[in-house]
Design an enzyme around this catalytic site. Structure first.
Site, short mmCIF file in Angstrom:
data_model
loop_
_atom_site.label_atom_id
_atom_site.label_comp_id
_atom_site.label_asym_id
_atom_site.label_seq_id
_atom_site.Cartn_x
_atom_site.Cartn_y
_atom_site.Cartn_z
N GLU A 121 38.78 -9.01 -39.87
CA GLU A 121 39.73 -7.89 -39.98
C GLU A 121 38.95 -6.67 -39.51
O GLU A 121 38.07 -6.16 -40.21
CB GLU A 121 40.21 -7.71 -41.42
CG GLU A 121 41.06 -8.86 -41.94
CD GLU A 121 42.51 -8.82 -41.46
OE1 GLU A 121 42.82 -7.93 -40.63
OE2 GLU A 121 43.31 -9.65 -41.92
N HIS A 179 41.76 -9.78 -36.10
CA HIS A 179 42.95 -9.16 -36.69
C HIS A 179 42.64 -7.71 -37.06
O HIS A 179 41.49 -7.27 -37.05
CB HIS A 179 43.39 -9.91 -37.95
CG HIS A 179 43.92 -11.27 -37.68
ND1 HIS A 179 45.27 -11.54 -37.61
CD2 HIS A 179 43.28 -12.45 -37.45
CE1 HIS A 179 45.44 -12.83 -37.35
NE2 HIS A 179 44.26 -13.40 -37.24
N GLU A 221 49.13 -4.10 -33.77
CA GLU A 221 47.94 -4.92 -34.02
C GLU A 221 47.69 -5.94 -32.92
O GLU A 221 46.54 -6.12 -32.48
CB GLU A 221 48.08 -5.64 -35.36
CG GLU A 221 46.88 -6.52 -35.68
CD GLU A 221 47.08 -7.41 -36.89
OE1 GLU A 221 46.21 -8.29 -37.12
OE2 GLU A 221 48.09 -7.24 -37.59
N HIS A 260 48.19 -12.91 -33.78
CA HIS A 260 49.58 -12.51 -33.48
C HIS A 260 49.86 -12.63 -31.97
O HIS A 260 49.20 -13.38 -31.28
CB HIS A 260 49.85 -11.11 -34.03
CG HIS A 260 49.49 -10.99 -35.49
ND1 HIS A 260 50.28 -11.54 -36.48
CD2 HIS A 260 48.41 -10.44 -36.10
CE1 HIS A 260 49.71 -11.30 -37.66
NE2 HIS A 260 48.57 -10.64 -37.46
#
Length: 258
Positions: A221, A155, A102, A88
């Protein structure tokens, strides 16, 4: 007996007594000196043997340190190049939970991971080093043009169905991507050795950056922002440092096995 012969005999007896006396003293000195010399030789021998043993121990320790430095330092010239992708960024904040965003966590851990890998003589390239917009295609393209041998995308997870779910997961593109799977499993194994980070699974998933990078690639993650406890930990610097350290250990261990 005349006086001359008497004096001569008397001098002869004195010389004999003197010789016997000198010999007696020499024997006494030898009786004392021989054990002393033996003790000195024994002590010297012990010091010599001890010196040889400690010298071998020191050499073994140096060899062990050298081996350890090969595991987590490499040679003067980097043998590996890693692309770290902080997921992101810019207008794409990723998952947002309250004040926790995040994209900020991803970048913070990416920068920490970069420092650790570089300290271990791994060349590192970042897809982004600041809060900027970057498409998935741009990330994959940057990785492919870098000539790197490993790609990792960072992430944070979120699961609306159950806020009790927690833990770090690691993904690779497909069961056929053997080396990527081994990287993912090595990271999970390293994380699982920590008492403070929960590790879940390494599994296949067809994420864009995994499918479109030309080197071994994983997507991590790092935890669930939907879990209150894990969200609080993910927002703390010391926990991010711990995550970066364990992820780095997994990467370095796999590179050592190559």
């Amino acid at each position: 007996m005349d006086q001359k012969k008497y004096r001569k005999r008397k001098r002869g007896r004195r010389r004999k007594r003197l010789k016997r006396l000198i010999l007696a003293y020499l024997l006494r000195v030898l009786v004392v000196l021989i054990p002393l010399i033996l003790v000195i030789f024994a002590v010297y021998g012990c010091f010599y043997i001890y010196g040889r043993i400690t010298e071998k121990d020191d050499e073994r320790d140096r060899n062990n340190r050298d081996k350890a430095s090969v595991i987590f330092a490499g040679n003067d010239i980097p043998e590996h190049c890693v692309v770290i992708d902080a997921g992101h960024g810019g207008s794409d904040g990723g998952t947002v939970s309250g004040e926790v965003i995040e994209k900020d966590i991803n970048l913070s851990v990416a920068l920490k991971l970069k420092t650790i890998l570089e300290d271990n003589n791994v060349e590192v390239i970042l897809t982004r080093s600041s809060d900027e917009d970057m498409s998935l295609a741009q990330r994959a393209s940057a990785a492919n043009e870098s000539g790197a041998d490993f790609f990792i995308s960072l992430h944070c997870n979120y699961y609306e169905g159950d806020n009790q779910v927690s833990g770090l997961e690691c993904y690779y593109s497909s069961p056929e991507a053997t080396e990527s799977r081994e990287y993912a499993e090595s990271i999970i194994k390293a994380v699982s050795l920590s008492d403070d980070i929960k590790a879940r699974d390494a599994k296949a998933e067809s994420y864009y950056v995994l499918q479109n990078t030309q080197m071994s690639a994983v997507l991590v993650e790092m935890g669930f922002l939907s879990n209150n406890s894990e969200r609080r930990k993910l927002s703390k610097e010391d926990y991010q440092e711990m995550l970066a350290q364990k992820i780095a250990e997994g990467i370095l261990q796999k590179q050592m096995d190559l």
